[in-house]
Design a protein around this motif. Structure first.
Motif, mmCIF file in Angstrom:
data_model
loop_
_atom_site.group_PDB
_atom_site.id
_atom_site.type_symbol
_atom_site.label_atom_id
_atom_site.label_comp_id
_atom_site.label_asym_id
_atom_site.label_seq_id
_atom_site.Cartn_x
_atom_site.Cartn_y
_atom_site.Cartn_z
ATOM 1 N N MET A 25 0.805 -1.225 0.000
ATOM 2 C CA MET A 25 0.000 0.000 0.000
ATOM 3 C C MET A 25 0.834 1.269 0.000
ATOM 4 S SD MET A 25 -2.789 -1.144 2.867
ATOM 5 C CE MET A 25 -3.123 0.588 3.227
ATOM 6 N N GLN A 26 1.904 1.268 0.792
ATOM 7 C CA GLN A 26 2.625 2.506 1.064
ATOM 8 C C GLN A 26 3.800 2.700 0.109
ATOM 9 O OE1 GLN A 26 1.588 4.787 3.301
ATOM 10 N NE2 GLN A 26 -0.162 3.465 3.718
ATOM 11 N N GLY A 27 4.161 3.968 -0.063
ATOM 12 C CA GLY A 27 5.254 4.349 -0.933
ATOM 13 C C GLY A 27 5.062 5.788 -1.362
ATOM 14 N N PRO A 28 5.838 6.240 -2.354
ATOM 15 C CA PRO A 28 5.615 7.593 -2.858
ATOM 16 C C PRO A 28 4.170 7.823 -3.295
ATOM 17 C CG PRO A 28 7.649 6.686 -3.733
ATOM 18 C CD PRO A 28 6.969 5.579 -3.005
ATOM 19 N N MET A 29 3.536 6.777 -3.798
ATOM 20 C CA MET A 29 2.112 6.822 -4.127
ATOM 21 C C MET A 29 1.358 5.913 -3.159
ATOM 22 S SD MET A 29 0.173 5.398 -7.515
ATOM 23 C CE MET A 29 1.087 6.463 -8.623
ATOM 24 N N ARG A 30 0.484 6.481 -2.355
ATOM 25 C CA ARG A 30 -0.283 5.688 -1.397
ATOM 26 C C ARG A 30 -1.526 5.110 -2.065
ATOM 27 N NH1 ARG A 30 -0.211 9.060 4.339
ATOM 28 N NH2 ARG A 30 2.072 9.100 4.568
ATOM 29 N N ILE A 80 -10.741 -2.731 -9.491
ATOM 30 C CA ILE A 80 -10.223 -1.618 -8.692
ATOM 31 C C ILE A 80 -11.097 -0.395 -8.927
ATOM 32 C CG2 ILE A 80 -8.272 -0.048 -8.400
ATOM 33 C CD1 ILE A 80 -6.406 -2.294 -9.032
ATOM 34 N N ASP A 81 -11.540 0.228 -7.826
ATOM 35 C CA ASP A 81 -12.363 1.426 -7.945
ATOM 36 C C ASP A 81 -11.540 2.657 -8.291
ATOM 37 O OD1 ASP A 81 -14.580 -0.075 -7.314
ATOM 38 O OD2 ASP A 81 -14.416 0.320 -5.150
ATOM 39 N N GLY A 82 -10.257 2.646 -7.889
ATOM 40 C CA GLY A 82 -9.398 3.803 -8.123
ATOM 41 C C GLY A 82 -8.845 3.834 -9.532
ATOM 42 N N PRO A 83 -7.808 4.673 -9.763
ATOM 43 C CA PRO A 83 -7.186 4.789 -11.088
ATOM 44 C C PRO A 83 -6.640 3.451 -11.587
ATOM 45 C CG PRO A 83 -6.475 6.575 -9.644
ATOM 46 C CD PRO A 83 -7.225 5.618 -8.789
ATOM 47 N N ALA A 84 -6.596 3.308 -12.897
ATOM 48 C CA ALA A 84 -6.175 2.037 -13.500
ATOM 49 C C ALA A 84 -4.712 1.714 -13.214
ATOM 50 C CB ALA A 84 -6.416 2.087 -15.008
ATOM 51 N N HIS A 85 -3.897 2.771 -13.037
ATOM 52 C CA HIS A 85 -2.474 2.488 -12.828
ATOM 53 C C HIS A 85 -2.196 1.885 -11.454
ATOM 54 C CE1 HIS A 85 -2.970 6.708 -11.383
ATOM 55 N NE2 HIS A 85 -2.234 6.268 -10.389
ATOM 56 N N TYR A 86 -3.147 1.863 -10.556
ATOM 57 C CA TYR A 86 -2.964 1.188 -9.274
ATOM 58 C C TYR A 86 -2.609 -0.286 -9.479
ATOM 59 C CZ TYR A 86 -4.784 5.007 -6.337
ATOM 60 O OH TYR A 86 -4.951 6.183 -5.662
ATOM 61 N N GLN A 87 -3.264 -0.913 -10.438
ATOM 62 C CA GLN A 87 -3.011 -2.333 -10.718
ATOM 63 C C GLN A 87 -1.562 -2.553 -11.113
ATOM 64 O OE1 GLN A 87 -5.547 -4.926 -10.782
ATOM 65 N NE2 GLN A 87 -3.824 -6.347 -10.965
ATOM 66 N N LEU A 88 -1.044 -1.684 -11.996
ATOM 67 C CA LEU A 88 0.338 -1.814 -12.445
ATOM 68 C C LEU A 88 1.312 -1.593 -11.292
ATOM 69 C CD1 LEU A 88 2.449 -2.119 -14.673
ATOM 70 C CD2 LEU A 88 2.232 0.345 -15.116
ATOM 71 N N VAL A 89 1.060 -0.588 -10.468
ATOM 72 C CA VAL A 89 1.950 -0.288 -9.345
ATOM 73 C C VAL A 89 1.993 -1.466 -8.367
ATOM 74 C CG1 VAL A 89 2.290 1.191 -7.325
ATOM 75 C CG2 VAL A 89 1.688 2.206 -9.533
ATOM 76 N N ILE A 107 10.929 7.511 3.764
ATOM 77 C CA ILE A 107 11.562 8.476 4.656
ATOM 78 C C ILE A 107 12.065 9.702 3.909
ATOM 79 C CG2 ILE A 107 13.856 7.422 4.524
ATOM 80 C CD1 ILE A 107 14.116 8.026 7.553
ATOM 81 N N ILE A 108 12.496 9.530 2.663
ATOM 82 C CA ILE A 108 12.925 10.684 1.859
ATOM 83 C C ILE A 108 12.164 10.703 0.534
ATOM 84 C CG2 ILE A 108 15.209 10.946 2.897
ATOM 85 C CD1 ILE A 108 16.355 9.351 0.556
ATOM 86 N N SER A 109 10.913 10.267 0.584
ATOM 87 C CA SER A 109 10.068 10.203 -0.619
ATOM 88 C C SER A 109 10.041 11.565 -1.325
ATOM 89 C CB SER A 109 8.650 9.800 -0.206
ATOM 90 O OG SER A 109 7.811 9.742 -1.315
ATOM 91 N N PRO A 110 10.072 11.573 -2.684
ATOM 92 C CA PRO A 110 9.955 10.438 -3.620
ATOM 93 C C PRO A 110 11.262 9.716 -3.908
ATOM 94 C CG PRO A 110 10.024 12.472 -4.849
ATOM 95 C CD PRO A 110 10.064 12.862 -3.399
ATOM 96 N N ALA A 111 12.392 10.170 -3.317
ATOM 97 C CA ALA A 111 13.639 9.430 -3.481
ATOM 98 C C ALA A 111 13.600 8.187 -2.581
ATOM 99 C CB ALA A 111 14.829 10.313 -3.137
ATOM 100 N N GLU A 112 14.630 7.362 -2.701
ATOM 101 C CA GLU A 112 14.648 6.103 -1.965
ATOM 102 C C GLU A 112 15.983 5.916 -1.276
ATOM 103 O OE1 GLU A 112 14.719 1.436 -3.181
ATOM 104 O OE2 GLU A 112 13.061 2.626 -3.984
#
Length: 354
Positions: free
Chosen positions: A36-41, A57-66, A322-327
């Motif tokens: 679930m978690q990351g630069p994009m929640r 998926i009810d949300g955006p289509a790219h959620y599946q890809l992520v 912790i330093i999102s969007p970097a890693e």
């Protein structure tokens, strides 16, 4: 007296009954959080829908890809690598009968790193047209070889007619680690820009390059290690009493040591080859389990696998946000947690000696 004897109490009653389901639940919750978690929640409902077949998926289509293309492979690799490092640490601590033993501290990880670096740099420099399967297996094979050679050297230097000296083992690990580090530095100097970037990320530990080939290799290795180590759990328990005592119980101590060294090197080599250098998981996790459940390896090994997977998942999650969007490389996060814990163990040992 064994250094593990102070934690010999066994859990009983309701605590023991619910411990395994609780550990599995914690691991599943941590894995879901990692997806679930990351630069994009991603909301929990959409994350579950992406993971379950025939769900929309009810949300955006790219959620599946992520979820399925990026975070799920990374989460699975985290689970396998964390479990491998933890059970290898548990076995090494039992083998050397000391809670300070760890694949990283005694130089096994450094040897695996040197072997993998040789594969990454030299094979690229030689520019050989090898089959894809050989290219895929080259780094794990070289990493395993480097870890195995290092383990044998540390064991030989730390063992004499009077037994295994932990101090000699640690000193040998430091020396071999320094030698391996020099070799990796030389290869880094010879590397081109792309190889240099790969080596730098890999030395700091990263799970960003998770692939299904690495996942299959890691889980296959984990399955082999669990089967072998669980089969040797009773012998490891006997070894905690001392080598002479284990021998009187009918255990071939030298053969047991060789087998454990071989499979520990195999596990660490594979883990290093797919994730880079990730330290202290094999030190912290088995010690925490031992303090809670006692030194019985029949419990120590499976619970170390579960907690090791959960701990590395949490460390990887922190590295991503912790330093999102970097890693941040995950090896830095585990070192920030593990190094103070190692100092704490050293202080405990000093108090016992005094």
């Amino acid at each position: 007296m064994s250094l593990f004897s102070q934690h010999s109490a066994h859990p009983k009653g309701l605590f023991n009954t619910w411990l395994l389901p609780l550990a599995l639940l914690v691991l599943l919750a941590t894995a879901l959080l990692s997806v679930m978690q990351g630069p994009m929640r991603i909301p929990v409902k959409d994350a579950l829908a992406a993971l379950l077949p025939f769900q929309q998926i009810d949300g955006p289509a790219h959620y599946q890809l992520v979820v399925t293309g990026i975070r799920l492979p990374r989460t699975l690799l985290c689970i396998a690598v964390g479990a491998i490092l933890a059970i290898c640490g548990a076995v090494m601590q039992g083998l050397f009968r000391n809670p300070l033993a760890d694949p990283g501290i005694i130089g096994v990880s450094s040897g695996s790193a040197a072997g993998a670096a040789i594969a990454i740099v030299l094979l690229s420099l030689l520019n050989l047209q090898l089959p894809e399967l050989i290219n895929t297996l080259a780094v794990p094979l070289f990493a395993f070889t480097g870890g195995f050679i290092t383990t044998i050297l540390v064991y030989r230097l730390g063992t004499s007619a009077t037994g295994t000296s932990v101090v000699m083992m640690l000193l040998a690990g430091i020396a071999i680690g320094a030698l391996s580090g020099a070799g990796v530095s030389l290869l880094t100097y010879l590397a081109d820009e792309q190889m240099l970037r790969d080596l730098s990320l890999w030395q700091m530990g990263s799970l960003a390059g998770a692939s299904w080939a690495n996942i299959v290799l890691s889980f296959a290795t984990l399955a082999i290690l669990i089967v072998v180590f669980m089969a040797k759990a009773q012998a490891l328990n006997a070894l905690l009493l001392g080598e002479a005592e284990a021998g009187h119980l009918g255990i071939d101590v030298q053969r047991l040591k060789r087998q454990l060294i071989f499979f520990t090197a195999l596990g660490v080599g594979i883990a290093v080859s797919v994730s880079g250098l990730i330290g202290f998981v094999g030190l912290v996790v088995p010690h925490l389990i031992r303090m809670s459940l006692g030194p019985n390896h029949q419990r120590l090994i499976p619970y170390s696998a579960l907690l090791g997977a959960a701990l590395l998942l949490l460390a990887d999650l922190v590295s991503r946000i912790i330093i999102s969007p970097a890693e941040l490389p995950v090896g830095i996060v585990t070192a920030l947690v593990g190094a103070p814990f190692f100092i704490f163990l050293l202080l405990q040992q000093r108090q016992r000696i005094v």
